[in-house]
Design a protein around this motif. Sequence first.
Motif, PDB file in Angstrom:
ATOM      1  N   GLU A 171       0.824  -1.250  -0.008  1.00  0.00           N
ATOM      2  CA  GLU A 171      -0.104   0.046  -0.134  1.00  0.00           C
ATOM      3  C   GLU A 171       0.698   1.372   0.003  1.00  0.00           C
ATOM      4  OE1 GLU A 171      -3.536   0.180  -0.417  1.00  0.00           O
ATOM      5  OE2 GLU A 171      -3.418  -2.054  -0.460  1.00  0.00           O
ATOM      6  N   LYS A 172       1.862   1.299   0.653  1.00  0.00           N
ATOM      7  CA  LYS A 172       2.848   2.422   0.956  1.00  0.00           C
ATOM      8  C   LYS A 172       3.414   2.697  -0.415  1.00  0.00           C
ATOM      9  CE  LYS A 172       6.652   4.202   3.610  1.00  0.00           C
ATOM     10  NZ  LYS A 172       7.727   4.124   4.473  1.00  0.00           N
ATOM     11  N   ILE A 173       3.940   1.430  -1.127  1.00  0.00           N
ATOM     12  CA  ILE A 173       4.528   1.603  -2.405  1.00  0.00           C
ATOM     13  C   ILE A 173       3.635   2.335  -3.580  1.00  0.00           C
ATOM     14  CG2 ILE A 173       5.492   0.370  -4.323  1.00  0.00           C
ATOM     15  CD1 ILE A 173       7.005  -1.475  -2.020  1.00  0.00           C
ATOM     16  N   PHE A 174       2.566   1.631  -3.300  1.00  0.00           N
ATOM     17  CA  PHE A 174       1.746   1.916  -4.446  1.00  0.00           C
ATOM     18  C   PHE A 174       0.951   3.336  -4.420  1.00  0.00           C
ATOM     19  CE2 PHE A 174       2.052  -2.097  -6.030  1.00  0.00           C
ATOM     20  CZ  PHE A 174       1.819  -2.043  -7.405  1.00  0.00           C
ATOM     21  N   SER A 175       0.965   3.657  -3.073  1.00  0.00           N
ATOM     22  CA  SER A 175       0.486   5.334  -2.694  1.00  0.00           C
ATOM     23  C   SER A 175       1.711   5.961  -3.321  1.00  0.00           C
ATOM     24  CB  SER A 175       0.511   5.224  -1.110  1.00  0.00           C
ATOM     25  OG  SER A 175       0.323   6.581  -1.010  1.00  0.00           O
ATOM     26  N   GLU A 176       2.997   5.650  -3.119  1.00  0.00           N
ATOM     27  CA  GLU A 176       3.991   6.537  -3.715  1.00  0.00           C
ATOM     28  C   GLU A 176       3.769   6.666  -5.016  1.00  0.00           C
ATOM     29  OE1 GLU A 176       7.995   5.548  -1.864  1.00  0.00           O
ATOM     30  OE2 GLU A 176       7.103   5.451   0.177  1.00  0.00           O
ATOM     31  N   VAL A 177       3.638   5.691  -5.703  1.00  0.00           N
ATOM     32  CA  VAL A 177       3.762   5.477  -7.043  1.00  0.00           C
ATOM     33  C   VAL A 177       2.664   6.344  -7.662  1.00  0.00           C
ATOM     34  CG1 VAL A 177       3.182   3.917  -9.115  1.00  0.00           C
ATOM     35  CG2 VAL A 177       4.793   3.082  -7.406  1.00  0.00           C
ATOM     36  N   LYS A 178       1.410   6.410  -6.958  1.00  0.00           N
ATOM     37  CA  LYS A 178       0.172   7.042  -7.436  1.00  0.00           C
ATOM     38  C   LYS A 178       0.650   8.559  -7.256  1.00  0.00           C
ATOM     39  CE  LYS A 178      -4.729   7.370  -7.096  1.00  0.00           C
ATOM     40  NZ  LYS A 178      -5.766   6.731  -6.241  1.00  0.00           N
ATOM     41  N   GLY A 179       1.356   8.911  -6.034  1.00  0.00           N
ATOM     42  CA  GLY A 179       1.717  10.256  -5.883  1.00  0.00           C
ATOM     43  C   GLY A 179       2.877  10.776  -7.145  1.00  0.00           C
ATOM     44  N   LEU A 180       3.912   9.932  -7.581  1.00  0.00           N
ATOM     45  CA  LEU A 180       4.459  10.278  -8.652  1.00  0.00           C
ATOM     46  C   LEU A 180       4.036  10.245  -9.832  1.00  0.00           C
ATOM     47  CD1 LEU A 180       7.765   7.690  -7.584  1.00  0.00           C
ATOM     48  CD2 LEU A 180       7.637  10.249  -7.519  1.00  0.00           C
ATOM     49  N   LEU A 181       2.655   9.372 -10.230  1.00  0.00           N
ATOM     50  CA  LEU A 181       2.178   9.842 -11.425  1.00  0.00           C
ATOM     51  C   LEU A 181       1.445  10.897 -11.458  1.00  0.00           C
ATOM     52  CD1 LEU A 181       0.354   6.137 -11.776  1.00  0.00           C
ATOM     53  CD2 LEU A 181       2.110   7.212 -13.297  1.00  0.00           C
TER      54      LEU A 181
ATOM     55  N   SER B  95       2.247  13.579  -9.880  1.00  0.00           N
ATOM     56  CA  SER B  95       3.402  14.579 -10.003  1.00  0.00           C
ATOM     57  C   SER B  95       3.821  14.636 -11.445  1.00  0.00           C
ATOM     58  CB  SER B  95       4.688  14.425  -9.337  1.00  0.00           C
ATOM     59  OG  SER B  95       4.125  14.399  -7.969  1.00  0.00           O
ATOM     60  N   PHE B  96       3.845  13.682 -12.414  1.00  0.00           N
ATOM     61  CA  PHE B  96       4.237  13.476 -13.815  1.00  0.00           C
ATOM     62  C   PHE B  96       3.347  14.329 -14.425  1.00  0.00           C
ATOM     63  CE2 PHE B  96       4.003  11.043 -17.796  1.00  0.00           C
ATOM     64  CZ  PHE B  96       5.233  11.453 -18.207  1.00  0.00           C
ATOM     65  N   THR B  97       1.934  14.199 -14.275  1.00  0.00           N
ATOM     66  CA  THR B  97       0.960  14.614 -14.821  1.00  0.00           C
ATOM     67  C   THR B  97       1.064  16.315 -15.082  1.00  0.00           C
ATOM     68  OG1 THR B  97      -0.826  14.594 -13.203  1.00  0.00           O
ATOM     69  CG2 THR B  97      -0.785  12.888 -14.599  1.00  0.00           C
ATOM     70  N   LYS B  98       1.645  16.780 -14.202  1.00  0.00           N
ATOM     71  CA  LYS B  98       1.744  18.196 -13.985  1.00  0.00           C
ATOM     72  C   LYS B  98       3.323  18.804 -14.711  1.00  0.00           C
ATOM     73  CE  LYS B  98      -0.552  18.563  -9.672  1.00  0.00           C
ATOM     74  NZ  LYS B  98      -1.483  17.283 -10.043  1.00  0.00           N
ATOM     75  N   THR B  99       3.934  17.897 -15.425  1.00  0.00           N
ATOM     76  CA  THR B  99       5.193  18.299 -15.991  1.00  0.00           C
ATOM     77  C   THR B  99       4.904  18.397 -17.704  1.00  0.00           C
ATOM     78  OG1 THR B  99       5.854  16.024 -16.542  1.00  0.00           O
ATOM     79  CG2 THR B  99       6.458  17.068 -14.261  1.00  0.00           C
ATOM     80  N   PRO B 100       5.959  19.013 -18.040  1.00  0.00           N
ATOM     81  CA  PRO B 100       5.820  19.183 -19.719  1.00  0.00           C
ATOM     82  C   PRO B 100       6.055  17.873 -20.585  1.00  0.00           C
ATOM     83  CG  PRO B 100       7.379  20.816 -18.700  1.00  0.00           C
ATOM     84  CD  PRO B 100       6.923  20.096 -17.797  1.00  0.00           C
ATOM     85  N   GLU B 101       6.783  16.925 -19.606  1.00  0.00           N
ATOM     86  CA  GLU B 101       6.788  15.473 -20.269  1.00  0.00           C
ATOM     87  C   GLU B 101       5.631  14.707 -20.392  1.00  0.00           C
ATOM     88  OE1 GLU B 101       8.738  16.593 -17.854  1.00  0.00           O
ATOM     89  OE2 GLU B 101      10.667  16.911 -18.961  1.00  0.00           O
ATOM     90  N   TYR B 102       4.679  15.219 -19.531  1.00  0.00           N
ATOM     91  CA  TYR B 102       3.348  14.435 -19.459  1.00  0.00           C
ATOM     92  C   TYR B 102       2.507  15.005 -20.686  1.00  0.00           C
ATOM     93  CZ  TYR B 102      -1.398  13.135 -18.202  1.00  0.00           C
ATOM     94  OH  TYR B 102      -2.680  12.768 -18.386  1.00  0.00           O
ATOM     95  N   GLU B 103       2.679  16.047 -21.183  1.00  0.00           N
ATOM     96  CA  GLU B 103       2.129  16.608 -22.347  1.00  0.00           C
ATOM     97  C   GLU B 103       2.683  15.975 -23.887  1.00  0.00           C
ATOM     98  OE1 GLU B 103       1.065  20.530 -24.931  1.00  0.00           O
ATOM     99  OE2 GLU B 103       1.533  20.778 -22.777  1.00  0.00           O
ATOM    100  N   ASN B 104       4.037  15.895 -23.830  1.00  0.00           N
ATOM    101  CA  ASN B 104       4.685  14.793 -24.603  1.00  0.00           C
ATOM    102  C   ASN B 104       4.242  13.428 -24.888  1.00  0.00           C
ATOM    103  OD1 ASN B 104       6.078  17.401 -25.222  1.00  0.00           O
ATOM    104  ND2 ASN B 104       7.740  16.774 -24.356  1.00  0.00           N
ATOM    105  N   TYR B 105       4.155  12.763 -23.458  1.00  0.00           N
ATOM    106  CA  TYR B 105       3.755  11.662 -23.428  1.00  0.00           C
ATOM    107  C   TYR B 105       2.125  11.574 -24.116  1.00  0.00           C
ATOM    108  CZ  TYR B 105       1.824   7.524 -21.379  1.00  0.00           C
ATOM    109  OH  TYR B 105       1.258   6.242 -20.970  1.00  0.00           O
TER     110      TYR B 105
ATOM    111  N   PHE C 275      -9.456   8.218 -14.780  1.00  0.00           N
ATOM    112  CA  PHE C 275      -8.215   7.325 -15.033  1.00  0.00           C
ATOM    113  C   PHE C 275      -7.070   7.574 -14.826  1.00  0.00           C
ATOM    114  CE2 PHE C 275     -10.134   8.382 -19.192  1.00  0.00           C
ATOM    115  CZ  PHE C 275      -8.973   8.773 -19.730  1.00  0.00           C
ATOM    116  N   LEU C 276      -6.792   8.610 -13.881  1.00  0.00           N
ATOM    117  CA  LEU C 276      -5.719   8.807 -13.375  1.00  0.00           C
ATOM    118  C   LEU C 276      -4.569   9.831 -14.529  1.00  0.00           C
ATOM    119  CD1 LEU C 276      -4.496   6.112 -10.877  1.00  0.00           C
ATOM    120  CD2 LEU C 276      -5.577   8.187 -10.302  1.00  0.00           C
TER     121      LEU C 276
END
Length: 195
Positions: free
Chosen positions: A87-97, A99-109, A156-157
């Motif tokens: 649960e802790k790992i996937f909570s951190e992964v969700k947080g990282l996801l 965070s990623f959605t707020k970066t310019p790389e996300y738009e490129n993705y 869908f995150l």
Amino acid sequence: MTIDEKLSHFYDITVEEAHEKAAAILDEHKAALEKMAEEHKTLSEENAQTQIKAETASARREINKALSAEQLTIKRDWTRKQNELKEKIFSEVKGLLESFTKTPEYENYLTAKIKEALDFAGNDEITIYLSPEDRSLAEKLQHTTGTAIQLAKDSFLGGIRAMIPQKNILIDHSFAGNFEAAYKEFKFDGGPEHE
């Protein structure tokens, strides 16, 4: 030989015979008692050995029972700890996801995934969906990719989903789908052979 002497002699012989018979009876009785004592000793030793074996088996069963109960407790604790860590790992992964959605790389993705879906569809009609959280990117992505973008009703995150109705195909590059799949398939492989 006088009668008194004869009587005395007869008395001595009789007493001697009686002593010999008594000694023989005593020896016979003593041998029988020794035999009985030996048989009793052997039987007692056999009974003691049987009792020792029974008590040893009983002690082993008790030890195995206690060991099994302890192993079960350890396994429950281990599973609980693994679930907490998962649960802790996937909570951190969700947080990282997130965070990623707020970066310019996300738009490129997103642009790359939309182009992949368009290439896959070819000339077929395709509908591209963004997660409602990506509302602010929809117009820019429409302009960049040259295709209409719709917002999905459910979150869908992040990522995209695309539908090709003629072929009944769903292209799912959503973070939620991959996140759920990774969560279900995740296992802790530990121990010396995995180090």
